[in-house]
Every structure is written in structure tokens, then in C-alpha cells.
Scaffold this active site. Sequence first.
Site, PDB file in Angstrom:
ATOM      1  N   LEU A  94      11.099   6.816  -5.321  1.00 15.98           N
ATOM      2  CA  LEU A  94      11.435   6.747  -3.891  1.00 15.98           C
ATOM      3  C   LEU A  94      12.107   8.024  -3.395  1.00 15.98           C
ATOM      4  O   LEU A  94      12.950   8.599  -4.078  1.00 15.98           O
ATOM      5  CB  LEU A  94      12.356   5.550  -3.641  1.00 15.98           C
ATOM      6  CG  LEU A  94      11.803   4.185  -4.067  1.00 15.98           C
ATOM      7  CD1 LEU A  94      12.792   3.075  -3.684  1.00 15.98           C
ATOM      8  CD2 LEU A  94      10.437   3.909  -3.462  1.00 15.98           C
ATOM      9  N   HIS A 145      10.413   6.898   1.912  1.00 12.62           N
ATOM     10  CA  HIS A 145      10.411   5.455   1.616  1.00 12.62           C
ATOM     11  C   HIS A 145      11.655   4.788   2.217  1.00 12.62           C
ATOM     12  O   HIS A 145      11.580   3.666   2.717  1.00 12.62           O
ATOM     13  CB  HIS A 145      10.451   5.211   0.106  1.00 12.62           C
ATOM     14  CG  HIS A 145       9.245   5.680  -0.634  1.00 12.62           C
ATOM     15  ND1 HIS A 145       9.256   6.777  -1.462  1.00 12.62           N
ATOM     16  CD2 HIS A 145       7.989   5.177  -0.676  1.00 12.62           C
ATOM     17  CE1 HIS A 145       8.055   6.926  -2.001  1.00 12.62           C
ATOM     18  NE2 HIS A 145       7.266   5.987  -1.530  1.00 12.62           N
ATOM     19  N   GLY A 170       3.826   3.980   5.726  1.00 12.09           N
ATOM     20  CA  GLY A 170       4.079   5.308   6.296  1.00 12.09           C
ATOM     21  C   GLY A 170       2.774   5.963   6.744  1.00 12.09           C
ATOM     22  O   GLY A 170       1.752   5.875   6.056  1.00 12.09           O
ATOM     23  N   ASP A 201       0.145   8.371   4.679  1.00 16.83           N
ATOM     24  CA  ASP A 201      -1.124   7.892   4.121  1.00 16.83           C
ATOM     25  C   ASP A 201      -1.927   7.281   5.263  1.00 16.83           C
ATOM     26  O   ASP A 201      -2.071   6.067   5.370  1.00 16.83           O
ATOM     27  CB  ASP A 201      -0.860   6.873   3.008  1.00 16.83           C
ATOM     28  CG  ASP A 201      -0.149   7.513   1.834  1.00 16.83           C
ATOM     29  OD1 ASP A 201      -0.684   8.488   1.284  1.00 16.83           O
ATOM     30  OD2 ASP A 201       0.956   7.070   1.493  1.00 16.83           O
ATOM     31  N   LEU A 208       7.153  14.573   2.898  1.00 13.77           N
ATOM     32  CA  LEU A 208       7.734  14.071   1.650  1.00 13.77           C
ATOM     33  C   LEU A 208       6.704  13.194   0.936  1.00 13.77           C
ATOM     34  O   LEU A 208       6.007  12.400   1.553  1.00 13.77           O
ATOM     35  CB  LEU A 208       9.010  13.266   1.934  1.00 13.77           C
ATOM     36  CG  LEU A 208      10.157  14.021   2.614  1.00 13.77           C
ATOM     37  CD1 LEU A 208      11.444  13.206   2.534  1.00 13.77           C
ATOM     38  CD2 LEU A 208      10.376  15.404   2.000  1.00 13.77           C
ATOM     39  N   ARG A 257       4.552  12.873  -5.125  1.00 10.92           N
ATOM     40  CA  ARG A 257       3.819  13.880  -5.905  1.00 10.92           C
ATOM     41  C   ARG A 257       4.393  15.285  -5.722  1.00 10.92           C
ATOM     42  O   ARG A 257       4.030  16.192  -6.480  1.00 10.92           O
ATOM     43  CB  ARG A 257       2.330  13.854  -5.548  1.00 10.92           C
ATOM     44  CG  ARG A 257       1.647  12.578  -6.035  1.00 10.92           C
ATOM     45  CD  ARG A 257       0.138  12.634  -5.902  1.00 10.92           C
ATOM     46  NE  ARG A 257      -0.511  11.557  -6.635  1.00 10.92           N
ATOM     47  CZ  ARG A 257      -0.928  10.396  -6.097  1.00 10.92           C
ATOM     48  NH1 ARG A 257      -0.756  10.173  -4.806  1.00 10.92           N
ATOM     49  NH2 ARG A 257      -1.497   9.486  -6.851  1.00 10.92           N
TER      50      ARG A 257
HETATM   51  O1  PAF Z   1       1.287   3.787  -0.490  1.00  9.75           O
HETATM   52  C1  PAF Z   1       1.524   3.362  -1.635  1.00  9.75           C
HETATM   53  O2  PAF Z   1       2.561   3.679  -2.237  1.00  9.75           O
HETATM   54  C2  PAF Z   1       0.517   2.452  -2.316  1.00  9.75           C
HETATM   55  O3  PAF Z   1      -0.796   2.809  -2.004  1.00  9.75           O
HETATM   56  C3  PAF Z   1       0.759   0.963  -2.029  1.00  9.75           C
HETATM   57  C4  PAF Z   1       0.582   0.636  -0.569  1.00  9.75           C
HETATM   58  C5  PAF Z   1       2.162   0.582  -2.469  1.00  9.75           C
HETATM   59  C6  PAF Z   1      -0.236   0.109  -2.820  1.00  9.75           C
HETATM   60  O4  PAF Z   1      -0.118   0.315  -4.186  1.00  9.75           O
END
Ligand code: PAF
Length: 287
Positions: free
Chosen positions: A29, A33, A143, A146, A180, A183
Amino acid sequence: MELIHTVAELRRYLSGAPDNVFVPTMGALHEGHLRLVEEARPRGALTVVSIFVNRMQFGPNEDFDRYPRTLAEDCAKLEAIDCDVVFAPDEREVYPEPQSFSVDPGPIATVLEGAVRPGHFRGVATVVLKLFNMVQPKAAVFGKKDYQQCRVLETMVRQLALPVDIILAETVRAADGLALSSRNKYLSPDERAEAPRLAAELRRTAEAVARGESIETAEKAAHAALAAHGWRVDYVTVRRRTDLAPPTAHDHELVVLGAARLGSTRLIDNLEFVRPFSPSPSGSGLG
Ligand code: PAF
């Protein structure tokens, strides 16, 4: 804060608390997050965060094994911001038998990330549906970093009539503009210094298109600028926001999305923008 590892325990704990808001994560995190959790907290009586690195959404040559796993640090961060429940199941708990049923997200999952990472969104949608069934939240927060994942999951909830409100939170960035991401931990110091170029090129692309430059020219310029600095570019592309299709002349609410590799680290980012309406002699509505 409760740390729960099994579905049975989770169900027992949440049985009298249907008013929960859920933040699914894969752990490691960061501030991004924590913002999702802060977004969730005022919207329900309980905030539930899951931490599960979902093998099903990783391709055979991807970073499942080296994906950072930092449960103790993650729990400390969540406790500090008053998260109520951390659900951290192991693989056998989520996949007690081979997962032969899955969610096929359809065409939106075959472009961009879906084209580069076949099967990725099937894995994401399947685990998110399972997690929704385990947690039974009234809302869930994701978020915009993605972006395509957000669109896939919104479509899943809508088309499968799931009783979950999807809340989207803005991308959190470092002071130099880098989005952020868990990775980012893979980046060497030199790569970390170079990494903000992706966001900068997306911004330049958005500004150029908003000024009236052709999308193709703007995309090519970003691609070339990244490649000139050692990036291996998967795509830099302008799409309409709703379904990530290439924009027509009538689409004004756009997003530019980029994915590129710096050394062995693959970064993604995006930026929403508006292409202003400007009548042209041809009547296309765009300059
Ligand atoms: O975005 C993420 O961290 C992942 O794709 C998720 C939504 C937790 C599903 O594994």
C-alpha cells in the site's frame, strides 16, 4: 482494526453490518491506496480493505512472484487511518478449487491493457466478483490510475446488476508527477528520475489535442519522445472515456492512456481531458 483471513470469519464479523464500503487491493500500500480508504470511510459504517495478490490476473511471464508482499506494513498503515477490517485471504481461501467459472468482460477487455495482457481483465473481474460476494459491500472504491480496470468493473456491475456502487478516486501523484504505483518499487534510482516523463508526455498529448492538433500526430510525438529516452512503448492513445473506443469527431470527453516499459518495469498512466467544441467549415464540429 480486525485482521481476518477466512471467508467464514469475515461473514461472521460482517453479519450485523451490511453498510460496509470496500477497497480491494493487492497490498504494497502507498498513499494512493490510503486515499481510496479515506474516500470509502465517510460513505459507510465500516471500511473493509482486502489484500490479495491475485494470480489469475497475471500472465505467465509477469511479476506475480516478485510482486511486493508487505502485510505487516500494510496493516500498520491501515490501522493509522482507522480502517475497520483487513481481509487478507490466502490463495486456497479465494480459489479452494480450480477456478473453471470466470467473468468474460467482452470487447472492452481486449484492447489496450487487454491486448498486451491477454486474460488480465478476466482475472480481475473474476476475483472482484468473488470478493464482492465475500464482503457484500454496498459500495467499492477503485483508483482511476487503472482506468481501463475501472471501466471493466463499472460495466460488470451494470450488466450483471450487482448491488454495489462503484466509486472512482483520482490518481495520486508524487510531486514530480509520477502516478503512485506499487510497481514504482521496482525502479532503480535512475529509472525513478526518468519515470515522470510518462505523465509529462500524456499531459503534452492532451494539451496538443485540446489545442486542435490531430490525435495521430500528438500520439506519435509522445511515442517518439518516450522511445528517445529509452522507454519501450506499448501504447500512447487518446480514447473516449465511456468505452475506450477511438474518439469520433463528436466526442469531447477524452482520456489519453499510456503504457511503457522502463528497464524491466512496466508503468501505466492516464489523463482525462476535454477537447473543446470548435465548429469547422466541414461541419465536423472539431478544429
Ligand atoms: O487494482 C488492483 O489492485 C487489483 O486489480 C484488484 C482490483 C485488487 C483485483 O485484484
